[in-house]
Design a protein around this motif. Structure first.
Motif, PDB file in Angstrom:
ATOM      1  N   LEU A   1      -3.902  -8.114   6.175  1.00 49.22           N
ATOM      2  CA  LEU A   1      -2.817  -9.025   6.531  1.00 49.22           C
ATOM      3  C   LEU A   1      -2.213  -9.619   5.265  1.00 49.22           C
ATOM      4  O   LEU A   1      -2.945 -10.070   4.384  1.00 49.22           O
ATOM      5  N   THR A   2      -0.892  -9.621   5.162  1.00 48.77           N
ATOM      6  CA  THR A   2      -0.236 -10.101   3.959  1.00 48.77           C
ATOM      7  C   THR A   2       1.068 -10.815   4.279  1.00 48.77           C
ATOM      8  O   THR A   2       1.674 -10.563   5.313  1.00 48.77           O
ATOM      9  N   ARG A   3       1.456 -11.729   3.410  1.00 50.57           N
ATOM     10  CA  ARG A   3       2.790 -12.321   3.479  1.00 50.57           C
ATOM     11  C   ARG A   3       3.717 -11.637   2.482  1.00 50.57           C
ATOM     12  O   ARG A   3       4.917 -11.605   2.670  1.00 50.57           O
ATOM     13  N   ALA A   4       3.157 -11.119   1.408  1.00 47.64           N
ATOM     14  CA  ALA A   4       3.951 -10.442   0.387  1.00 47.64           C
ATOM     15  C   ALA A   4       4.158  -8.994   0.803  1.00 47.64           C
ATOM     16  O   ALA A   4       3.226  -8.322   1.212  1.00 47.64           O
TER      17      ALA A   4
ATOM     18  N   PHE B   1       7.644  -6.154  -5.024  1.00 44.91           N
ATOM     19  CA  PHE B   1       6.815  -4.956  -5.005  1.00 44.91           C
ATOM     20  C   PHE B   1       5.331  -5.282  -5.211  1.00 44.91           C
ATOM     21  O   PHE B   1       4.456  -4.525  -4.818  1.00 44.91           O
ATOM     22  N   TRP B   2       5.044  -6.431  -5.791  1.00 50.27           N
ATOM     23  CA  TRP B   2       3.667  -6.814  -6.118  1.00 50.27           C
ATOM     24  C   TRP B   2       2.777  -6.854  -4.878  1.00 50.27           C
ATOM     25  O   TRP B   2       1.638  -6.401  -4.907  1.00 50.27           O
ATOM     26  N   GLY B   3       3.282  -7.396  -3.766  1.00 50.24           N
ATOM     27  CA  GLY B   3       2.484  -7.478  -2.551  1.00 50.24           C
ATOM     28  C   GLY B   3       2.035  -6.121  -2.051  1.00 50.24           C
ATOM     29  O   GLY B   3       0.901  -5.939  -1.606  1.00 50.24           O
ATOM     30  N   MET B   4       2.928  -5.143  -2.119  1.00 53.15           N
ATOM     31  CA  MET B   4       2.558  -3.788  -1.694  1.00 53.15           C
ATOM     32  C   MET B   4       1.530  -3.189  -2.648  1.00 53.15           C
ATOM     33  O   MET B   4       0.618  -2.485  -2.223  1.00 53.15           O
TER      34      MET B   4
END
Length: 137
Positions: A85-88, A61-64
């Motif tokens: 842009l994210t990987r998480a 949930f941290w990436g969001m």
């Protein structure tokens, strides 16, 4: 009526062993080597949050939680949809960010895996997703 997953998590006793404490499979290897305990807790203010904020339940949930305020800042500041842009990620984070599948190798098998990954993440609510085509040698 059926309980939501969040209600089921909250109903569990945080001090009792659960099925998450000794999983037969950990994505990426044994998490005790590279991360905090899956049974560890994040900051909390009451019993409900103490039960919900177990590391196992909140790790992805941290990436969001990073993508959402970044997205909101740029929308508020410049009044347009940003390219975040994210990987998480977490299911539904496609509303705030574009997912990158991450690094891969320059072999046909990884091209195949990337196509499967793209389709899977679209089912998780992340419609704009991409992967490395060329990969590493």
């Amino acid at each position: 009526p059926a309980q939501s997953a969040l209600q089921n998590i909250a109903a569990a006793d945080p001090h009792e062993p659960t099925e998450f404490d000794d999983l037969p499979y950990y994505p990426g290897g044994d998490p005790t080597d590279k991360t905090v305990s899956m049974t560890g807790y994040h900051s909390h203010t009451n019993d409900f949050e103490d039960k919900v904020r177990k590391e196992y339940n909140t790790h992805s949930f941290w990436g969001m939680q990073e993508s959402k305020p970044t997205h909101e800042f740029f929308v508020e500041k410049f009044n347009r949809r940003p390219f975040v842009l994210t990987r998480a990620n977490f299911p539904g984070s496609g509303l705030f960010a574009i997912k990158w599948l991450g690094d891969n190798f320059a072999v046909w098998a990884f091209m195949k895996f990337s196509i499967i990954g793209i389709y899977n993440f679209q089912m998780f609510g992340i419609p704009f997703i991409g992967s490395d085509i060329c990969g590493f040698m």
